[in-house]
Design a protein around this motif. Structure first.
Motif, mmCIF file in Angstrom:
data_model
loop_
_atom_site.group_PDB
_atom_site.id
_atom_site.type_symbol
_atom_site.label_atom_id
_atom_site.label_comp_id
_atom_site.label_asym_id
_atom_site.label_seq_id
_atom_site.Cartn_x
_atom_site.Cartn_y
_atom_site.Cartn_z
ATOM 1 N N ASP A 409 0.829 -1.211 0.000
ATOM 2 C CA ASP A 409 0.000 0.000 0.000
ATOM 3 C C ASP A 409 0.862 1.258 0.000
ATOM 4 O O ASP A 409 0.504 2.276 -0.606
ATOM 5 C CB ASP A 409 -0.926 -0.007 1.215
ATOM 6 C CG ASP A 409 -1.961 -1.128 1.121
ATOM 7 O OD1 ASP A 409 -2.234 -1.561 -0.016
ATOM 8 O OD2 ASP A 409 -2.470 -1.566 2.166
ATOM 9 N N LYS A 412 2.226 1.495 -3.658
ATOM 10 C CA LYS A 412 1.305 1.260 -4.778
ATOM 11 C C LYS A 412 1.103 2.562 -5.558
ATOM 12 O O LYS A 412 0.776 3.607 -4.975
ATOM 13 C CB LYS A 412 -0.031 0.748 -4.261
ATOM 14 C CG LYS A 412 -0.971 0.266 -5.365
ATOM 15 C CD LYS A 412 -2.251 -0.299 -4.785
ATOM 16 C CE LYS A 412 -2.005 -1.614 -4.083
ATOM 17 N NZ LYS A 412 -1.619 -2.685 -5.036
ATOM 18 N N PRO A 413 1.311 2.545 -6.860
ATOM 19 C CA PRO A 413 1.141 3.773 -7.654
ATOM 20 C C PRO A 413 -0.340 4.123 -7.813
ATOM 21 O O PRO A 413 -1.226 3.287 -7.589
ATOM 22 C CB PRO A 413 1.780 3.416 -8.999
ATOM 23 C CG PRO A 413 1.646 1.930 -9.081
ATOM 24 C CD PRO A 413 1.756 1.421 -7.676
ATOM 25 N N SER A 414 -0.586 5.339 -8.222
ATOM 26 C CA SER A 414 -1.960 5.792 -8.404
ATOM 27 C C SER A 414 -2.554 5.169 -9.669
ATOM 28 O O SER A 414 -1.850 4.582 -10.489
ATOM 29 C CB SER A 414 -2.002 7.318 -8.496
ATOM 30 O OG SER A 414 -1.317 7.747 -9.667
ATOM 31 N N ASP A 415 -3.848 5.337 -9.828
ATOM 32 C CA ASP A 415 -4.523 4.786 -10.999
ATOM 33 C C ASP A 415 -4.089 5.468 -12.287
ATOM 34 O O ASP A 415 -4.278 4.919 -13.382
ATOM 35 C CB ASP A 415 -6.037 4.917 -10.827
ATOM 36 C CG ASP A 415 -6.546 4.075 -9.657
ATOM 37 O OD1 ASP A 415 -5.864 3.092 -9.314
ATOM 38 O OD2 ASP A 415 -7.600 4.417 -9.089
ATOM 39 N N LEU A 416 -3.518 6.683 -12.181
ATOM 40 C CA LEU A 416 -3.087 7.419 -13.364
ATOM 41 C C LEU A 416 -1.670 7.067 -13.796
ATOM 42 O O LEU A 416 -1.179 7.607 -14.785
ATOM 43 C CB LEU A 416 -3.177 8.933 -13.089
ATOM 44 C CG LEU A 416 -4.578 9.451 -12.715
ATOM 45 C CD1 LEU A 416 -4.510 10.946 -12.403
ATOM 46 C CD2 LEU A 416 -5.576 9.176 -13.833
ATOM 47 N N TRP A 417 -1.001 6.184 -13.038
ATOM 48 C CA TRP A 417 0.381 5.824 -13.368
ATOM 49 C C TRP A 417 0.393 4.963 -14.627
ATOM 50 O O TRP A 417 -0.495 4.125 -14.816
ATOM 51 C CB TRP A 417 0.974 5.042 -12.194
ATOM 52 C CG TRP A 417 2.406 4.642 -12.386
ATOM 53 C CD1 TRP A 417 3.506 5.358 -12.092
ATOM 54 C CD2 TRP A 417 2.868 3.390 -12.931
ATOM 55 N NE1 TRP A 417 4.636 4.655 -12.405
ATOM 56 C CE2 TRP A 417 4.277 3.445 -12.934
ATOM 57 C CE3 TRP A 417 2.237 2.268 -13.442
ATOM 58 C CZ2 TRP A 417 5.060 2.404 -13.392
ATOM 59 C CZ3 TRP A 417 3.013 1.223 -13.915
ATOM 60 C CH2 TRP A 417 4.416 1.299 -13.884
ATOM 61 N N ARG A 419 2.422 8.505 -15.590
ATOM 62 C CA ARG A 419 2.172 9.801 -16.223
ATOM 63 C C ARG A 419 3.303 10.164 -17.178
ATOM 64 O O ARG A 419 3.117 10.936 -18.108
ATOM 65 C CB ARG A 419 2.029 10.876 -15.150
ATOM 66 C CG ARG A 419 0.800 10.683 -14.271
ATOM 67 C CD ARG A 419 0.690 11.778 -13.231
ATOM 68 N NE ARG A 419 -0.514 11.603 -12.418
ATOM 69 C CZ ARG A 419 -0.844 12.417 -11.414
ATOM 70 N NH1 ARG A 419 -0.065 13.445 -11.114
ATOM 71 N NH2 ARG A 419 -1.934 12.189 -10.731
#
Length: 480
Positions: A409, A412-417, A419
């Protein structure tokens, strides 16, 4: 070992030290410089630059070279272990741990364990009860006895015995198939998730042996041995009770000693049988994959002899296994004769106090005790030796897996990774497996999005290792 004397790019003299010294070759030459001489042991390479004065003789030079070799050979035991290309196969000693049996039983659903256990007890109770009912029938045999009643009870016991044994085998084999499937799935999943370094130090034949012979034994032999052991164990309790009733305590003591010797010997021989089988698979696979090279260099005879040696070792162990079974048959026959003799003697001495029916009941079991003891001991020994296969499968089901496929956690990269397409190494170090020197040391660089970067270096500098690191085929020892 052998000296070459060079002059203007040509070999002018060659031979051993004593031979060249007698011809006066070495004293006329000066060893000025050996700048690019590579000297290495099994785990490291080092470059040496040495200058020798004119006053130093060739003998001193060779003595220094010899001392250097000796120093290079003085490596620690851990360094030798880390430099081994192939890990030695694990060989266990002693009895099979109870955790191995419990692990197998845990893979079987509870209902598939309780029903066979109850069926085995009821089956043996019906068998002994039917024989004992014959004792009662013959004791009360007269013209006033209703033979139909005794016959119907005896027939009911026989039919119940057949039903219980049918239920036992159907349910027990179904549970064994479930357990074997779970064990195979666990081992396969663990093998697929283990790091690639495991396959670097483990021959393919060793893995094939686990999935071939060991899984086959779990599928076929262990369920059969387990059912036989359960039946024979309950029957064995009746036999021991009979022996104790006849006051043949010494026979029981001898029987326990025989069991201990046979189980220890057969168990260890079966472990050796499994271990010596793996090199056969490995050598066969390697010979097939390298058949072209073997034929080109005309060493097919060497490879054939090596395969024969592997087979000879394995067959020799199998012969010893057969010898232990012969030894067991001899001793169980002796023990069975002692039991039969003591029982017969008891019946003769107590003929006034026991009924003829009970005497026949006791004598029947005392005569059958030879075969029962021999078969019971063989099944117990076979089960324990076959459990070695389960022990080996469990070993490959508990290998250290690769790192988790999912990030923690905190990382963990964001959902936009991603960028951007930048790549950054921060204090990154990695080695091919635990205990080896790192192949990448403290890398710090960043490749920006859209950049084309060339990685330049000599052989072994770490170019391909850096690529493996990007795909996480090798994991970092520290850094990110």
């Amino acid at each position: 070992d052998h000296i070459l004397v060079l002059s203007e790019g040509r070999v002018v003299e060659s031979g051993g030290y004593d031979e060249l010294a007698e011809r006066g070759v070495l004293s006329d030459h000066e060893f000025n410089e050996s700048d690019n001489q590579s000297k290495g042991s099994g785990h490291q390479m080092s470059r040496q630059t040495s200058r020798v004065s004119e006053s130093e003789s060739a003998a001193q030079v060779l003595r220094q070279i010899s001392m250097t070799r000796e120093n290079e050979q003085k490596v620690t035991e851990s360094e030798v272990k880390n430099s081994q290309l192939i890990d030695k196969e694990t060989e266990n000693f002693g009895s099979i741990k109870m955790s191995v049996y419990l692990d197998y039983l845990r893979r079987i659903p509870l209902i598939y364990t309780l029903i066979p256990l109850m069926s085995a007890f009821l089956f043996n109770a019906c068998e002994v009860g039917a024989n004992f009912w014959l004792n009662i029938w013959t004791t009360h045999n007269s013209t006033q006895v209703d033979n139909n009643f005794y016959l119907s009870v005896y027939l009911s016991a026989i039919v119940s015995e057949a039903m219980f044994v049918l239920i036992f085998f159907m349910v027990q084999r179904t549970g064994a198939v479930i357990a074997a499937g779970v064990l195979h799935k666990d081992m396969l999943s663990c093998i697929l998730r283990t790091p690639l370094s495991f396959f670097d130090v483990t021959p393919s034949g060793r893995i094939i042996n686990r999935f071939n012979r060991d899984v086959e034994q779990i599928d076929t032999r262990i369920p059969w041995c387990l059912s036989e052991v359960l039946f024979q164990a309950i029957k064995f309790l009746y036999i021991v009770a009979l022996v104790i009733y006849m006051n043949a305590y010494m026979t029981v003591l001898i029987l326990i000693i025989v069991i201990r010797i046979y189980l220890w010997t057969s168990r260890q021989l079966n472990r050796l049988n499994s271990i010596t089988r793996s090199p056969i698979y490995s050598h066969f696979n390697e010979s097939i994959s390298g058949a072209v090279s073997i034929r080109v260099y005309k060493v097919h005879q060497l490879f054939t002899e090596k395969l024969h040696n592997y087979i000879d070792v394995n067959v020799n162990i199998q012969k010893h296994l057969s010898t232990t079974e012969i030894w067991l048959n001899i001793w169980t026959t002796i023990i069975g004769l002692l039991v039969s003799f003591s029982t017969s003697l008891y019946v003769v001495l107590e003929r006034d106090n026991i009924s003829p029916g009970f005497a026949g009941f006791v004598l029947i079991y005392s005569v059958n005790v030879i075969g029962n003891i021999s078969w019971a001991l063989r099944m117990v020994g076979t089960l324990e030796t076959e459990m070695v296969c389960l022990e080996r499968v469990r070993e490959y089901s508990q290998l250290d897996p690769e790192y988790s496929w999912e990030s923690t956690d905190a990382n963990k990269p964001s959902d936009l990774w991603p960028r951007s397409a930048s790549i950054e190494f921060i204090d990154y170090s990695a080695s091919y497996r635990r205990g080896l020197e790192p192949v990448l040391k403290n890398l710090n660089f960043r490749v920006e999005s859209g950049e084309k970067v060339g990685i330049v270096g000599r052989t072994g500098a770490g170019k391909s290792s850096m690529t493996l690191a990007l795909f996480r085929i090798i994991e970092p020892t520290f850094g990110q």
